[in-house]
Design an enzyme around this catalytic site. Structure first.
Site, PDB file in Angstrom:
ATOM      1  N   SER A 152      40.111 -66.181  42.010  1.00 50.02           N
ATOM      2  CA  SER A 152      40.796 -67.087  41.106  1.00 50.02           C
ATOM      3  C   SER A 152      39.796 -68.047  40.486  1.00 50.02           C
ATOM      4  O   SER A 152      38.952 -68.609  41.184  1.00 50.02           O
ATOM      5  CB  SER A 152      41.865 -67.884  41.870  1.00 50.02           C
ATOM      6  OG  SER A 152      42.322 -68.983  41.108  1.00 50.02           O
ATOM      7  N   LYS A 153      39.916 -68.251  39.168  1.00 48.88           N
ATOM      8  CA  LYS A 153      38.987 -69.171  38.500  1.00 48.88           C
ATOM      9  C   LYS A 153      39.208 -70.605  38.939  1.00 48.88           C
ATOM     10  O   LYS A 153      38.331 -71.451  38.753  1.00 48.88           O
ATOM     11  CB  LYS A 153      39.118 -69.041  36.986  1.00 48.88           C
ATOM     12  CG  LYS A 153      40.483 -69.409  36.421  1.00 48.88           C
ATOM     13  CD  LYS A 153      40.512 -69.178  34.927  1.00 48.88           C
ATOM     14  CE  LYS A 153      41.872 -69.499  34.324  1.00 48.88           C
ATOM     15  NZ  LYS A 153      41.903 -69.228  32.871  1.00 48.88           N
ATOM     16  N   ARG A 154      40.373 -70.899  39.515  1.00 52.06           N
ATOM     17  CA  ARG A 154      40.632 -72.255  40.004  1.00 52.06           C
ATOM     18  C   ARG A 154      39.972 -72.511  41.355  1.00 52.06           C
ATOM     19  O   ARG A 154      39.803 -73.652  41.763  1.00 52.06           O
ATOM     20  CB  ARG A 154      42.138 -72.491  40.115  1.00 52.06           C
ATOM     21  CG  ARG A 154      42.856 -72.546  38.788  1.00 52.06           C
ATOM     22  CD  ARG A 154      44.332 -72.834  38.958  1.00 52.06           C
ATOM     23  NE  ARG A 154      45.002 -71.770  39.685  1.00 52.06           N
ATOM     24  CZ  ARG A 154      45.483 -70.671  39.120  1.00 52.06           C
ATOM     25  NH1 ARG A 154      45.346 -70.481  37.818  1.00 52.06           N
ATOM     26  NH2 ARG A 154      46.086 -69.747  39.841  1.00 52.06           N
ATOM     27  N   ARG A 155      39.613 -71.425  42.057  1.00 44.90           N
ATOM     28  CA  ARG A 155      39.111 -71.575  43.422  1.00 44.90           C
ATOM     29  C   ARG A 155      37.725 -70.968  43.608  1.00 44.90           C
ATOM     30  O   ARG A 155      36.917 -71.456  44.404  1.00 44.90           O
ATOM     31  CB  ARG A 155      40.107 -70.902  44.375  1.00 44.90           C
ATOM     32  CG  ARG A 155      39.761 -70.973  45.852  1.00 44.90           C
ATOM     33  CD  ARG A 155      40.794 -70.221  46.681  1.00 44.90           C
ATOM     34  NE  ARG A 155      40.953 -68.846  46.240  1.00 44.90           N
ATOM     35  CZ  ARG A 155      42.113 -68.335  45.821  1.00 44.90           C
ATOM     36  NH1 ARG A 155      43.186 -69.073  45.777  1.00 44.90           N
ATOM     37  NH2 ARG A 155      42.184 -67.055  45.420  1.00 44.90           N
TER      38      ARG A 155
ATOM     39  N   VAL B   2      33.975 -67.133  39.233  1.00 50.17           N
ATOM     40  CA  VAL B   2      34.366 -65.813  38.749  1.00 50.17           C
ATOM     41  C   VAL B   2      33.777 -65.473  37.386  1.00 50.17           C
ATOM     42  O   VAL B   2      33.904 -64.336  36.936  1.00 50.17           O
ATOM     43  CB  VAL B   2      35.906 -65.695  38.662  1.00 50.17           C
ATOM     44  CG1 VAL B   2      36.547 -65.891  40.028  1.00 50.17           C
ATOM     45  CG2 VAL B   2      36.491 -66.693  37.662  1.00 50.17           C
TER      46      VAL B   2
END
Length: 474
Positions: free
Chosen positions: A239-242, A245
């Site tokens: 995930s790009k939030r975590r 990536v």
């Protein structure tokens, strides 16, 4: 699969940085196209005007080029833009309505929830036989079959089947008449002659709906291949939030494109045997989409970094210097531009090449050569400058000042000092290294001293001795 040359497509949305999962999908599509004399179609799915940015479109094209998917290659076609095909999307929606394969619906979410007793249940088909005409605010729904099942022929997952009774009458055009992505995607694939759709596993749930649309439009559906999801060390989808990536971020950190390509190709597939490090041309020759594993693929950063180190060590000397150059210049380099000496760097480049995992590490490895003073790392200073360090530095300075300024004589001189202090060479090197470079680890010490030069080395030893004296060390 058809005997004709396949036409595959990569269809990203320009709404952010280029995801490594997208890069993996693009590489698999590219391999299928090239190995069979087919065509790789780049389609930019840009209908989300609120989130699209021109720079993201440029980023997609440049990121693809960085991993070897070039517009100059005869197998490359595009880019096409989904927004440019809006007229054909509307035509298809009207065609489906005229054929009785779709109907207008004026139900609101609140009405549906009231009828079904839940806001989470799918559409109940209330408007199926009401014969509503088109009016603003009425959505167009696809009439799914009541019986039977939709079988998806998937090169990776076999032939999963979906009961038609479980597929609701889904919306294909909104109340303002604009077709939804599901229909636009099918129409674009039809118009571009796509024969194989190779994409991420997250799209599998939409595939029976899209296959029904293909059939309703009088076309033979493509062959599908849904790639395994890529997960982190906790087995969570990247995930790009975590997670980190973005392909651009890895390249900017000093991961070589060739290493990224090699690693990404192995996320879900393997060439067989124990060998994993191999050029893309060989990976392409061996790749078979049917051999991709359906299980989730772990993005192992340690393994990627190990791959990158292998590729760095395999560079020619000249190529290594060229690849390092961006990190030896502004804005990465902490020294003034005029302080950089390419001839000095060339002296230590072979030593650094065997040690780097990512190219950006080169800056910290050689900064002592180009800074006026070594970096001030308190942790390194405290670790190396134990009691007795001041006397050792004084004796080392005297011994080195009279030595021939080459690695072996310098080593012999410090060995003699170490022996006089009852120390092994490694212990004696530690305060000298920190005094000269500022760090406890780095390139081989004596070769570093040669590159730094006699005058600057002795000046730094003297400065370190003064600092220890000021700190009260006897």
């Amino acid at each position: 699969m058809s005997d004709a040359a396949p036409r595959v497509r990569f269809a990203p949305s320009p709404t952010g940085m280029f995801h490594v999962g997208g890069a993996r999908s693009a590489l698999y599509n590219w391999a299928v196209a090239r190995q069979s004399g087919g065509t790789f179609v780049l389609r930019i799915e840009d209908t989300d005007a609120a989130r699209n940015k021109p720079e993201w479109i440029d980023g997609i094209v440049s990121a693809l080029a960085a991993i070897g998917i070039s517009q100059a290659d005869p197998h490359f076609e595009g880019p096409y833009f989904q927004s440019a095909n809006a007229g054909r999307h509307r035509e298809a929606a009207l065609k489906l309505h005229a054929a009785g394969a779709a109907y207008y619906c004026d139900c609101t979410r609140e009405q549906l929830a009231e009828r079904t007793g839940s806001p989470h249940l799918g559409y109940d088909g209330f408007c199926r036989d009401r014969g509503l005409a088109h009016e603003p605010g009425r959505a167009l729904r696809f009439r799914t079959p009541d019986e039977g099942e939709t079988v998806v022929v998937d090169l990776i997952r076999g032939e999963p089947s979906f009961p038609n009774s479980a597929i609701e009458d889904f919306v294909i055009a909104r109340g303002d008449g604009s077709p939804v992505f599901l229909l636009a995607n099918v129409v674009d694939d039809l118009d571009e002659g796509i024969t194989e759709v190779i994409r991420g596993e997250e799209h599998l749930s939409n595939t029976p709906k899209q296959q029904l649309l293909w059939q309703a439009l009088g076309a033979r559906p493509p062959v599908w291949a849904h790639l395994p999801v890529i997960v982190n060390e906790k087995r969570q989808k990247l995930s790009k939030r975590r997670d980190k990536v973005a392909l651009e971020d890895y390249l900017a950190e000093g991961y070589l494109p060739e290493a990224m390509v090699n690693y990404l190709m192995l996320l879900g597939w393997g060439p067989g045997g124990d060998r994993e490090i191999m050029p893309y041309q060989e990976l392409e020759r061996l790749f078979r989409i049917e051999d991709v594993n359906g299980s989730s693929a772990f993005f192992d950063l340690k393994k990627l970094t190990a791959f990158n180190g292998e590729y760095i060590r395999a560079l020619s000397g000249a190529d290594f210097v060229a690849e390092c150059t961006p990190w030896l210049m502004a804005p990465h380099a902490p020294w003034a531009p005029e302080s950089y000496d390419p001839e000095v760097f060339a002296q230590v480049a072979p030593l650094a090449q065997t040690r780097l995992a990512v190219l950006s590490d080169i800056t910290a490895n050689v900064d002592f050569l180009f800074l006026d003073e070594p970096v001030d790392d308190e942790a390194s200073w405290a670790k190396a400058m134990k009691p007795g360090a001041r006397e050792l530095l004084r004796d080392a300075s005297a011994a080195l000042s009279g030595a021939v300024w080459e690695a072996e004589p310098l080593k012999a001189a410090l060995e003699a000092v170490a022996e006089a202090h009852g120390l092994k060479l490694g212990k004696a090197q530690a305060p000298v290294r920190v005094a000269v470079t500022g760090r406890t680890v780095g390139l081989p010490l004596f070769e570093s001293l040669v590159a730094l030069g006699r005058e600057r080395t002795l000046a730094r030893l003297a400065a370190a001795e003064r600092r220890l004296r000021e700190q009260g060390q006897e």
